[in-house]
Write an enzyme that holds these catalytic residues in place. Structure first.
Site, PDB file in Angstrom:
ATOM      1  N   GLY A  94      -5.643 -10.022  -8.164  1.00  0.00           N
ATOM      2  CA  GLY A  94      -5.574  -9.204  -6.971  1.00  0.00           C
ATOM      3  C   GLY A  94      -5.297  -7.763  -7.238  1.00  0.00           C
ATOM      4  N   LYS A 132       3.357  -8.453   8.353  1.00  0.00           N
ATOM      5  CA  LYS A 132       2.135  -8.028   8.869  1.00  0.00           C
ATOM      6  C   LYS A 132       1.850  -8.475  10.519  1.00  0.00           C
ATOM      7  CE  LYS A 132       0.163  -7.758   4.339  1.00  0.00           C
ATOM      8  NZ  LYS A 132      -1.017  -8.059   3.302  1.00  0.00           N
ATOM      9  N   GLY A 169      -2.182 -17.065   6.668  1.00  0.00           N
ATOM     10  CA  GLY A 169      -1.389 -15.987   6.880  1.00  0.00           C
ATOM     11  C   GLY A 169      -2.073 -14.716   7.407  1.00  0.00           C
ATOM     12  N   GLY A 170      -1.356 -13.703   7.226  1.00  0.00           N
ATOM     13  CA  GLY A 170      -2.131 -12.321   7.388  1.00  0.00           C
ATOM     14  C   GLY A 170      -3.137 -12.094   6.294  1.00  0.00           C
ATOM     15  N   TYR A 208      -1.509 -10.705  -8.345  1.00  0.00           N
ATOM     16  CA  TYR A 208      -1.548 -10.024  -9.551  1.00  0.00           C
ATOM     17  C   TYR A 208      -0.679  -9.913 -10.516  1.00  0.00           C
ATOM     18  CZ  TYR A 208       1.114  -6.681  -6.971  1.00  0.00           C
ATOM     19  OH  TYR A 208       2.048  -6.104  -5.988  1.00  0.00           O
TER      20      TYR A 208
END
Length: 411
Positions: free
Chosen positions: A214, A57, A120-121, A193
Site C-alpha cells: 500500500g 474516518k 471498514g472505511g 505498507y
C-alpha cells in the site's frame, strides 16, 4: 503558513509528515486525539487541512458542512479542509490512491471478481475505486453473508485485496487468509505498507503471483489531499518519485554469509557511509540470553541457539531502514527467510574459505569449512537477492553493496 496534519487516536510512527514535506511547504503535525477531544479539536483547533486515519474516518462526517461525491458514496472521510469561511469540507482521497495503486500494479481488475477483505472505511474506498475500474468487488467481513467461514464459495476470485490492518507492524507474520484457497488468482494487493511484504504478500510472491503493497496508495492519496490543502496542482510523476524515496529509506540491507566472512565489518562501514542504524543478530542473542555464543552452544546446544536466532531475526527483520548482520547459520531454517525478506534486500557476502575468521565461532573453529560451505551454499543462494565478493577491502565491499542496491552513498 498552512497548518496541516494527520488526525488519529494512536498514530505511533507515521510516514505522512515525510511525504507531505516532499509534496509542499506547509506545517504538518501528528494530532493524536481521543474521542472526547475530537469535537473541540475539529471545531476550534488551529488547522486548515487534515488527513484522517483509524478510527475516525466515519466519526468526522457529522462535523463536515459538505462532502465530496466519493465521501457521500463511501460514508468515509480521510481528508478535511477548513475553508476561509470556517466551513469544513470532507473528502476521501483513498479512492484516488487505490485507483492509482491498481493502475501501477499491472494487476487487471476489469470484469474480475475481487475479494475485498474488511468492511471498514478503507474497504469502502477500495470498493468504490474497484467499481470505477470495472471490477466486481465482494466484501469479506467477520460476519454477514460473505465471511471468512464461507470463503469456499469464492474460489473463483481473480484478485484478493487486504483492506484490513492484519499483518501490519508490529503484528508481522499474521495473515487474514490462505491464498491457496483460490486457484484462479491473478494478483494480490495489500493496503498495508509496513512491512513491505506482509505474510499475505509473501505467500503471493511464493505462489508466483503479481502483488503490491500500500505504499504507492499512501503517497497517491497524500498527493491528492495536499492539492486540496494548498490549491496547487502536483504532477502525478511525484507519486512514483516519492514512493521510490520512501521505499529505499524503509528497506533493510541484510547481510548473510559464512561465519567470519566479514558481515559485521561490512555492515558497520556501510552504516558509517549511510547513517543507517546497524544491528547484529548475534549481539541481540547475547543481550537476550546474557551469555556469549560459545557459552550458549556449550550449555544448551545448537538447536537451542537456532531457536534464539530465529526469534532475534523475527524481531530485527520487522524493523525498517536498518543494516542487519546475521549469523553464518541464519539461512539454515526456512522460517528465517520470511523474517529477513519481509522488509529487506538480502546480500550474500562470499570470501575465500582459507581467509575466514574462526575466532570465537563454535561451529567453524574446528570444522571442515569446505563441508560446511557445501551444505550451506544452496541455502545462501535461496536467501540471497545479490551475491557480493568480499575478498577485497571492506570499503570495496560496502561500495559494491551500495551499487547493487542502486542507492547513493547518502541514501
Amino acid at each position: 503558513m498552512l497548518k496541516c496534519g494527520l488526525l488519529g487516536e494512536q498514530l505511533g510512527h507515521s510516514y505522512s509528515p515525510a511525504i507531505h514535506a516532499m509534496l509542499d511547504d506547509y506545517e504538518y503535525r501528528l494530532y493524536e486525539k481521543t474521542r472526547e477531544e475530537l469535537p473541540d479539536f475539529l471545531k476550534h483547533g488551529d488547522w486548515q487541512g487534515l488527513n484522517v486515519t483509524i478510527p475516525y474516518k466515519k466519526e468526522v462526517i457529522p462535523f463536515c458542512d459538505e462532502l465530496s461525491p466519493a465521501s457521500a458514496r463511501t460514508g468515509s472521510v480521510n481528508t478535511l479542509v477548513r475553508r476561509p469561511d470556517g466551513s469544513i469540507y470532507g473528502d476521501t482521497t483513498d479512492v484516488y490512491g487505490f485507483e492509482q495503486l491498481v493502475l501501477t500494479s499491472g494487476i487487471a481488475v476489469a470484469n474480475q471478481k475481487v475479494l475485498v477483505l474488511g468492511s471498514g472505511g478503507a474497504s469502502a474506498a477500495v470498493c468504490d475505486a474497484l467499481l470505477t475500474l470495472g471490477a466486481c468487488p465482494v466484501v469479506i467481513s467477520r460476519s454477514g453473508e460473505n465471511n471468512y467461514g464461507n470463503l469456499s464459495r469464492h474460489a473463483d476470485a481473480a484478485v484478493v485485496v487486504n483492506a484490513t490492518p492484519v499483518g501490519m507492524y508490529p503484528h508481522n507474520g499474521e495473515s487474514p487468509l490462505d491464498l491457496s484457497l483460490f486457484p484462479n488468482l491473478k494478483g494480490v494487493l495489500d493496503i498495508v505498507y509496513n512491512p513491505a511484504r506482509t505474510a499475505l504478500l509473501l505467500q503471493a510472491e511464493a505462489m508466483g503471483l503479481p502483488w503490491a503493497n500500500g505504499l504507492y496508495m499512501l503517497v497517491a492519496q497524500a498527493k491528492r489531499s495536499s492539492e486540496q490543502f494548498s490549491g496547487k496542482s502536483i504532477p502525478d510523476s511525484e507519486i512514483g518519485r516519492i514512493t521510490d524515496v520512501l521505499s529505499a529509506r524503509m528497506e533493510n540491507i541484510v547481510l548473510v554469509g559464512m561465519p567470519g566472512c566479514g558481515k559485521r565489518t561490512s555492515a558497520t562501514l556501510r552504516g558509517e557511509k549511510t547513517g543507517r542504524k546497524v544491528l547484529d543478530s548475534d549481539v541481540e542473542i547475547i543481550q537476550n540470553r546474557a551469555k556469549d555464543i560459545p557459552q550458549i552452544f556449550a550449555e544448551e546446544g545448537e538447536c537451542a541457539f537456532r531457536d534464539y536466532e530465529s526469534l532475534a531475526l523475527k524481531k530485527l527483520g520487522s524493523l525498517s531502514g536498518i543494516i542487519l548482520s546475521t549469523g553464518g547459520g541464519s539461512v539454515l531454517r526456512e522460517e528465517n527467510y520470511a523474517s529477513l525478506h519481509q522488509n529487506g534486500r538480502i546480500f550474500w557476502l562470499t570470501r575465500d574459505l582459507n581467509t575466514l575468521d574462526r575466532e570465537g565461532r563454535p561451529l567453524s573453529q574446528n570444522a571442515d569449512l569446505s563441508a560446511m560451505f557445501e551444505k550451506r551454499e544452496p541455502r545462501y543462494r535461496r536467501f540471497a537477492d545479490y551475491s557480493i565478493d568480499n575478498n577485497g577491502s571492506p570499503e570495496e565491499t560496502a561500495d559494491a553493496i551500495l551499487k547493487a542496491a542502486g542507492q547513493s552513498k547518502e541514501s
